[in-house]
Design a protein around this motif. Structure first.
Motif, short mmCIF file in Angstrom:
data_model
loop_
_atom_site.label_atom_id
_atom_site.label_comp_id
_atom_site.label_asym_id
_atom_site.label_seq_id
_atom_site.Cartn_x
_atom_site.Cartn_y
_atom_site.Cartn_z
N ARG A 1 38.03 60.48 5.48
CA ARG A 1 39.17 59.99 4.35
C ARG A 1 39.91 61.30 3.97
O ARG A 1 41.19 61.19 3.79
CB ARG A 1 38.10 59.48 3.21
CG ARG A 1 37.57 58.07 3.44
CD ARG A 1 36.85 57.85 2.36
NE ARG A 1 35.94 56.26 2.47
CZ ARG A 1 36.19 55.21 2.70
NH1 ARG A 1 37.52 55.18 2.63
NH2 ARG A 1 35.37 54.46 2.80
N HIS B 1 25.58 57.86 3.73
CA HIS B 1 25.18 59.01 3.03
C HIS B 1 26.22 59.98 2.87
O HIS B 1 26.22 61.00 2.55
CB HIS B 1 24.22 59.76 3.80
CG HIS B 1 22.83 58.98 3.96
ND1 HIS B 1 22.49 58.08 5.02
CD2 HIS B 1 21.68 58.67 2.93
CE1 HIS B 1 21.31 57.39 4.55
NE2 HIS B 1 20.91 57.84 3.61
N ASP B 2 27.54 59.84 3.44
CA ASP B 2 28.67 60.50 3.43
C ASP B 2 29.93 59.64 3.03
O ASP B 2 30.43 59.03 3.67
CB ASP B 2 28.75 60.99 4.94
CG ASP B 2 30.09 62.17 4.86
OD1 ASP B 2 30.94 62.24 3.87
OD2 ASP B 2 30.31 62.84 5.79
N PRO B 3 30.43 59.86 1.73
CA PRO B 3 31.43 59.06 1.23
C PRO B 3 32.73 59.36 2.14
O PRO B 3 33.67 58.52 1.77
CB PRO B 3 31.48 59.47 -0.23
CG PRO B 3 30.57 60.66 -0.52
CD PRO B 3 29.80 60.77 0.69
N ASP B 4 33.02 60.50 2.58
CA ASP B 4 33.84 61.07 3.35
C ASP B 4 34.37 60.01 4.59
O ASP B 4 35.54 59.67 5.22
CB ASP B 4 34.10 62.30 3.76
CG ASP B 4 35.30 62.78 4.22
OD1 ASP B 4 36.40 62.67 3.74
OD2 ASP B 4 35.42 63.42 5.50
#
Length: 340
Positions: A138, A240-243
């Protein structure tokens, strides 16, 4: 100490004799003097461990050896090296089909109810289905709309070359059996495949033999997007990684089957058949989806989501394994992707 060394020699001898590269090797010791089940697989141990431990709980005397290697290596180990593993598990459906078609897979009369497209002649069994997806950062796409179709992705890469040059990851079909399968199946499904390959090539993509290092580089920021990634691995990372943004293309999303077969040279084919039955049982399906992150075969889900295009287990998978067709495809792919 002598007994320990002898035990290690027994465990490692088949691997020492084999030429295929070993990515992971885990032994789950049984409680007694029971048989050993040797599984050669492309699926990382962390995804398969819940199934292995649950099967061993039912059969505590059985020792399980679980060896992870690449999809091309699974095929080579069985077809060319004659490795005496009991089960071959792979995401490269076409190579599994070739093993069975060439008489290198034993039949197993499973009572599990699978759709016709998820099994072949009691020799190959699909036990998990998952989408082949695009994963993006993102942050890397900040200010740009996430692509929803292949046409969107083509436009995105063409209009912003400075942002994506050297930061696109995808499979190298020369190294990866699964990568070759995805590329050929996509080319059959869409006229936009070669245009996308050319646009990627203009951005100097980085080529990989497996999904995990692609996701590692995406997570580190050295990649902006990873194309044609295994959905199970991507979903675990994205949770586990919002990006990370996981995208199933709306024009169509290839859906692969992870498959299992019993090689002709298996030392314990009956035990291997028992494990296949467990994989396809209600408990195995539940563990696969809920704890292993590998969604079980679900025909209803495909009907409800028309964009999902399952790759069928049938002899059509052999078309691009023909040597002439394979050479021609790889030459055309290299001309598009490996641009000067």
């Amino acid at each position: 100490m002598r007994r320990i060394l002898c035990a290690l020699a027994v465990i490692l001898a088949p691997l020492a004799a084999a030429a295929f590269p070993v990515e992971e090797e885990h032994v789950f010791p049984g409680t007694g003097t029971g048989s050993e089940l040797w599984i050669l697989s492309t699926t990382d141990t962390e995804y398969f461990a819940p199934l292995l431990t649950a099967f061993q709980a039912r059969h505590p005397s059985v020792t399980i050896r679980y060896t992870v290697t690449g999809s091309a290596s699974v095929y080579t180990a069985v077809a060319d090296e004659g490795v005496a593993c009991d089960l071959a598990i792979s995401s490269a459906m076409d190579l599994q089909m070739k093993l069975a078609n060439d008489g290198l897979a034993l039949p197993h009369a499973s009572t599990a109810q699978l759709p016709d497209w998820a099994q072949w002649q009691d020799r190959i069994f699909g036990f998990a289905q998952e989408p082949v997806v695009l994963v993006t950062s993102r942050k890397a796409l900040e200010g740009l709309a996430l692509p929803r179709t292949r046409r969107d992705l083509i436009d995105l890469l063409r209009d912003h070359p400075g942002r994506f040059e050297g930061r696109i990851g995808t499979y190298d079909p020369l190294q990866s059996g699964a990568g070759y399968l995805f590329a050929t199946q996509e080319a059959r499904q869409s006229d936009s495949f070669w245009r996308l390959a050319e646009v990627m090539g203009a951005n100097r993509p980085r080529l990989y033999a497996s999904t995990k290092p692609m996701l590692d580089d995406l997570e580190s920021g050295s990649l902006a997007l990873a194309y044609n990634v295994l959905g199970s691995y991507a979903a675990t990372r994205a949770a586990h990684d919002p990006d990370m943004a996981l995208i199933e293309f709306e024009d169509f999303t290839l859906t692969l089957l992870r498959t299992a077969l019993i090689p002709k040279g298996a030392q314990n084919p009956e035990l291997a058949g028992m494990f296949i039955d467990f994989l396809l049982s209600p408990e195995g399906r539940r563990l696969s989806g809920q704890q292993g992150g590998l969604p079980p075969v679900n025909e209803a889900a495909l009907v409800q989501t028309p964009r999902l295009r399952p790759i069928r287990l049938d002899p059509g998978l052999l078309v691009y394994l023909d040597r002439i067709k394979r050479r021609a495809f790889l030459e055309e792919w290299a001309a598009a992707v490996k641009q000067p």
